[in-house]
Design a protein around this motif. Structure first.
Motif, PDB file in Angstrom:
ATOM      1  N   CYS A  42       0.849  -1.201   0.000  1.00 32.50           N
ATOM      2  CA  CYS A  42       0.000   0.000   0.000  1.00 32.50           C
ATOM      3  C   CYS A  42       0.886   1.253   0.000  1.00 32.50           C
ATOM      4  N   SER A  43       1.964   1.222   0.780  1.00 33.78           N
ATOM      5  CA  SER A  43       2.868   2.376   0.810  1.00 33.78           C
ATOM      6  C   SER A  43       3.512   2.595  -0.545  1.00 33.78           C
TER       7      SER A  43
ATOM      8  N   GLY B  10       1.995   2.321  -3.229  1.00 36.97           N
ATOM      9  CA  GLY B  10       1.002   2.893  -4.131  1.00 36.97           C
ATOM     10  C   GLY B  10       0.066   1.898  -4.784  1.00 36.97           C
ATOM     11  N   LEU B  11       0.109   0.631  -4.344  1.00 37.29           N
ATOM     12  CA  LEU B  11      -0.760  -0.365  -4.962  1.00 37.29           C
ATOM     13  C   LEU B  11      -2.037  -0.537  -4.125  1.00 37.29           C
ATOM     14  N   CYS B  12      -3.180  -0.726  -4.821  1.00 35.47           N
ATOM     15  CA  CYS B  12      -4.437  -0.978  -4.120  1.00 35.47           C
ATOM     16  C   CYS B  12      -4.665  -2.475  -4.040  1.00 35.47           C
TER      17      CYS B  12
END
Lengths: 340, 799
Positions: free
Chosen positions: B504-505, B507-509
């Motif tokens: 998540c850090s 940038g992936l959902c």
């Protein structure tokens, strides 16, 4: 000469009084203390002073020089302070501009809710167990007191797998697997994907459950009420209304469904769409583990008792975030995912 | 189950209002799902009498009716119905009346004559789908009374969820018993008076049960001389409230009794029976039966049948046969009331997809003691409504009669399970309230439940009953008395939590995909570290998704495709999930995977610039994960993935301790086409089980350096397909004491470098732990390193 010195001192101090900037102060310093400065000139003229007067005059010159130097230092500090405050007054950033951000991803709402649930139960002392999603009929149904050709099986429309297997219809087979391999006492939760042959706005063929069970000597229905009330209040708020109401599951008896005060209407009911006007929202099914389940795993139901419960994760997430359609969880639209 | 409160009140008087009754039922385990108020739509329709009629002066088909309602002067109403005639009692919608469907009635002029309101037909009052003429009421109807009130149309109907164990609650009487039990209101057990005449029943027909396990009890009566006709309004209304369609007076009576008592009944046309002997048996060789819906049903040998001679006449408990059904000219009836084995009925009904109100009740077991009473009730009603005569006597074959088995109930066990203090007297009182007989048996109670409570077989069933009746509210709320334990989580779950945060850090959902896959997708993306073949579903929801995914990348690619179709420009996602396969030994297997995608254009943090993702983006992200787990040194990357669907020159196998851990790369252009997934992208899939099972040595603190490092650059020229990481690995190993770090900082192809070659630039950091390195020392080290590289890799050095 003494008079000249006094004049120089007065003139320097007067010049400093009107020197508001660092540059102006520097100009004053050059004019009086620089190589060609007036005070420097007087100092050079000390050669011409008679030896008798020299000590006296020397002391005077030095005193005047010190005074001028400290006046300059003072003026410089003042000029710098003025300049700083002028700078502070003129410097303005636009704090309304958008921040420069690192791109962050988002955990899926289902895993966020699962995590919250798991943490509550682990905090209460439960351990997490896991089991297969492709199950046999025995673990998914028979050992859980679902006889063949019994209407209780209608409650769970099954997806069948070649070779006589089924996609587990609930996480409850993990109960059987844990009880087969361990001896009480234990408090266990199990979480994961479950499957039913069903698809509409509130049913997905794949969905998720969290299952919990506790087995020991002397566990009572009152304990079930206590543990579940504690857990549910951790999840939904300390003063949340909770009620248990009789229900039926083949693998528990007595069985109970647990309702909480509706968060749409605060339990008032009326025209609330979330609770259909009842003021209550069903959040989980539970009960005392049926003696037939204990017999299936070789426990003596006279010696051990226990309770079990199951929670639908999608249901909790839909209630919590007021999501209208269960299929949104699995479409994985980024515009949806980024809301959580 | 729909419950009419008007009907309920015939059996039990409860002072509770609707809301309180619903609450009590719900808290007693009979969850009320909905409440429907009926008859509210009809307002301003009153009982009236046509005092006189005369023809309409302008229209032959219209009649002018003088209508009186017992009050003021008669009103003139224009009516088009053929049955409008003087003396009949009718439903009169006065000026301003409201009818179902929101229709409003007012005064109107019809062909030149002023008409006050309207005379209503059944259809206009929503009592029938269509109807001829106006509704005629009995002459005992009080003039001026509200018609909805008079006909009993105002009713409250509860929708109650009945759990599978409570077959006894699938009737008005059964629910009345529950209301009585839960509220203390007195139950009125209905009694049946039956008038019999003519030759005895046994002269007409006999019954033989060949399979007493399948049919424990079979009762029958004969009714002669019935006239088949539509049912009276009250009967139709009862069925309507329960959601059943009206057929004719005989069939409607059988359905009414089923709704009232929970006992399904069947009526045969007596004259159409081939022989007058009814035999209940398994189908055996009998291969087919045409059911009354006209379909010829193929039978299986263990289907339970009702037969006459060799002829099957009904699938027991499921559906009657076409040849013996009651039709318009039927005069004599054989009425059947029986107990059929729940499992047998269920098997047959499910196989033939013939679930019905009857099979639903048989599957949940009917009250075996109530079999003859239901039959008597139906016979008496048929006599009353059809003009038929009930033949004297009842046939009641009961080979499955079993003596009631008392259940031992220990009052202390009740409290041990429930964790409360309910005294012996209350236990006994509760058992008696639900209709059980209770006898003292040593310290315990011997409880014989009533016959209709087939769900009460064990002590625990009785304990549940006590909890339910006294109310779960009365049971205290306690915490278990047991020593503290610490909860725990499997390693994989903890690993997932850590990696989820890192991804998540980055940038992936996170995405969650369904586990179902098409055969084609499983062939395109076969997955890693699994043997055997894909798992097949026997009854998939859609025919093309009949397998379980072998690679989690299928869910990832589906997410990528969906978002591309929504015009998303930057698509970065990951998922944790299972993959499934069938081992060579036939057993199913499952494994956990982590997979993800970077596709479209990556926004670069802060700069607002966008560029397509590069291999180093996905690799760097994964390297961060491995570094976080302290596994970086154990991981290596090799060109090419194990599947042809990944681009052979733009994909890598990721090895952990030289075993396949995962893949990362771009799709082969052919696979892009096949999967409808194109554009710049990088995919990855990691075997999470392998990652979780790798033991990790605990981290230890390393002292901070006390002497400065000296950094020197190293530029070399190598062949175009040289692996830059080989130099890094070599240099680190070459002098572990003094080389602190080495990293690639530039890669260059083009003039003045010879074609087919590339230039690589590394920076090497030297540091000693006990002194400051001198220039001379470092220069010497650089020279030794250059010589070692020349020797090992045949590199050229650039100045």
């Amino acid at each position: 000469m003494k008079q000249e010195l006094e004049e120089i001192r007065a003139a320097a101090i007067a010049a400093l009084a009107s020197a508001a900037t660092e540059d102006a102060v520097e100009d004053v310093r050059v004019n009086y203390l620089g190589r060609k400065g007036r005070l420097t000139g007087v100092l050079r003229g000390m050669r011409d002073v008679s030896p008798d007067e020299r000590p006296l005059m020397g002391a005077l010159v030095n005193r005047i020089k010190d005074e001028v130097e400290s006046a300059i230092a003072e003026a410089l500090t003042k000029a710098r302070a003025i300049e700083r405050s002028r700078r502070v007054e003129s410097e303005r950033i636009d704090v309304s501009v958008p921040g420069r951000r690192a791109i962050l991803g988002h955990a899926h709402p289902l895993t966020q809710v699962t995590r919250e649930l798991v943490d509550v139960f682990v905090g209460l002392g439960f351990s997490v167990a896991e089991g297969p999603e492709i199950e046999d009929d025995y673990h998914n149904f028979e050992a859980l007191n679902f006889p063949h050709d019994h209407p209780a099986r209608d409650m769970q429309d099954t997806l069948f797998v070649e070779g006589g297997w089924v996609m587990r219809t609930h996480t409850s087979p993990v109960q059987i697997r844990v009880m087969e391999s361990e001896q009480p006492p234990f408090m266990v939760i199990a979480t994961g994907a479950t499957y039913r042959h069903d698809s509409d706005a509130t049913h997905s063929p794949m969905f998720h459950q969290i299952e919990g069970f506790m087995v020991d000597r002397g566990v009572t229905f009152a304990d079930l009420k206590g543990v579940l009330t504690r857990a549910v209040r951790e999840l939904f708020g300390a003063d949340r209304a909770v009620r248990l109401r009789p229900s039926f599951f083949p693998f528990t008896e007595p069985s109970a469904e647990l309702d909480i005060g509706c968060f749409g209407c605060g339990g008032r009911g009326g025209a609330c769409r979330l609770c259909k006007g009842t003021g209550w929202i069903e959040v989980l099914g539970s009960g005392m583990i049926d003696p037939n389940v204990f017999r299936a795993v070789g426990y003596d139901p006279e010696e051990y008792s226990g309770f079990a419960f199951g929670i639908g994760i999608e249901r909790i997430a839909m209630l919590k975030y007021q999501i209208d359609d269960i299929r949104r969880f699995f479409a994985n639209d980024l515009r949806f995912l980024k809301q959580f | 189950m729909k419950l009419s409160l008007r009907w309920l009140r015939e059996f039990v008087d409860t002072p509770l209002d609707t809301a309180a009754l619903c609450e009590r039922l719900t808290m007693g385990g009979l969850e009320v799902d909905g409440v429907e108020e009926r008859g509210d739509e009809i307002r301003g329709v009153v009982v009236a009498r046509i005092a006189a009629t005369r023809p309409h002066p302008e229209a032959d088909r219209l009649t002018l009716c003088e209508v009186e309602t017992g009050g003021s002067a008669p009103l003139l109403v224009v009516c088009g119905a053929a049955n409008a005639r003087s003396g009949i009692y009718v439903a009169f919608a006065v000026d301003g009346a409201e009818l179902p469907g929101g229709r409003r009635i007012g005064n109107a002029e019809i062909r030149g004559v002023a008409s006050s309101g309207m005379l209503c037909s059944e259809a206009e009052l929503d009592l029938a789908d269509d109807s001829e003429g106006i509704l005629e009421l009995g002459s005992d109807a009080p003039l001026g009374r509200d018609v909805a009130e008079h006909l009993g149309l105002r009713d409250t109907v509860l929708e109650i969820s009945i759990t599978p164990n409570r077959g006894d609650c699938l009737s008005v009487l059964g629910l009345a018993r529950e209301v009585s039990l839960l509220t203390g209101a007195k139950l009125r057990e209905p009694s049946v008076r039956i008038r019999e005449s003519g030759a005895p029943c046994s002269d007409e027909v006999s019954v033989r049960i060949d399979d007493a396990a399948g049919c424990r009890r079979y009762a029958a009566r004969v009714v002669r001389g019935v006239r088949i006709a539509p049912s009276p309004l009250w009967l139709r209304l009862r069925l309507q409230a329960a959601g059943l369609r009206s057929i004719n007076n005989v069939v409607d009576v059988t359905n009414l009794v089923m709704l009232e008592r929970g006992q399904p009944l069947h009526a045969f046309d007596l004259q159409r029976l081939a022989r007058r002997e009814i035999v209940v048996r398994r189908a055996g060789d009998t291969s087919a039966l045409q059911t009354l819906d006209g379909v010829v049903r193929a039978l299986q040998s263990d289907d339970l049948l009702i037969t006459t001679g060799a002829e099957p006449i009904a699938l027991a408990g499921v559906m009657g046969g076409a040849d013996t059904e009651v039709v318009d000219d039927t005069t004599d009836l054989l009425l059947e009331s029986a107990w059929f084995d729940p499992s047998s009925v269920r098997r047959t009904a499910r196989r033939l997809d013939l679930g019905s109100e009857a099979s639903y009740r048989f599957e949940r077991s009917v009250d075996i003691d109530g079999v003859p009473a239901a039959l008597d009730r139906a016979a008496a009603l048929i006599e009353e409504l059809t003009g038929g005569r009930v033949a004297p006597g009842i046939i009641d074959e009961y080979p499955g009669c079993r003596p009631a088995q008392p259940i031992e109930l220990r009052p202390q066990r009740v409290n041990a399970i429930l964790g409360c203090e309910i005294d012996r007297q209350e236990v006994e009182r509760t058992m008696k309230a639900l209709g059980a007989t209770v006898v003292e048996a040593g310290g315990a109670l011997a409880v014989t439940p009533p016959s209709f409570r087939t769900d009460l077989e064990r002590e625990i069933d009785l304990i549940e009953e006590i909890a339910r009746v006294v109310g779960y509210d009365r049971i205290p709320t306690t915490l278990p008395k047991r020593p503290l334990t610490s909860g725990g989580m499997p390693i994989r779950m903890r690993l997932e939590r850590e990696l989820r945060g890192l991804l998540c850090s980055a940038g992936l959902c996170e995405l969650v995909g369904l586990a179902f896959a098409t055969t084609a997708a499983n062939q395109q993306l076969p997955g890693i570290n699994l043997g055997g073949s894909a798992v097949q579903l026997l009854n998939p929801l859609s025919r093309d998704e009949a397998e379980l995914r072998t690679s989690l990348l299928q869910s990832v690619v589906a997410m990528w495709r969906h978002n591309r179709n929504q015009n998303a420009t930057a698509i970065a996602g990951f998922s944790f999930g299972k993959v499934y396969w069938r081992q060579d030994d036939g057993l199913p297997a499952e494994g956990w995977r982590l997979a993800g995608v970077l596709a479209g254009e990556m926004p670069l943090a802060g700069l607002g610039a966008r560029r397509p993702p590069e291999f180093v983006d996905v690799k760097g992200m994964l390297e961060n994960l491995f570094a976080h787990l302290d596994l970086e040194a154990a991981v290596s990357w090799q060109l090419g993935a194990p599947w042809p669907t990944l681009h052979p020159g733009k994909s890598a196998s990721i090895l952990l301790d030289d075993q396949l851990l995962g893949v990362a790369g771009a799709l082969h252009p052919d696979a892009e086409l096949a999967l409808d997934a194109d554009g710049p992208h990088w995919l990855f899939e990691i075997d999470l089980d392998r990652l979780a099972s790798r033991s990790v040595t605990p981290r230890l603190f390393r002292g901070l350096p006390r002497f400065p490092a000296v950094v020197r650059d190293l530029a070399i020229v190598v062949g175009g397909d040289f692996r830059s990481a080989d130099i890094v690995r070599f240099v680190r190993e070459w002098n572990r004491e003094l080389v602190e770090d080495v990293c690639l900082f530039d890669e260059y192809v083009g003039s003045p470098i010879a074609p087919g070659k590339k230039s690589l630039a590394y920076s090497v950091a030297y540091r000693a732990s006990d002194r400051t390195l001198t220039d001379e020392e470092v220069n010497a080290l650089q020279e030794q390193l250059a010589a070692a590289l020349e020797k090992k890799f045949k590199v050229e050095h650039r100045q």
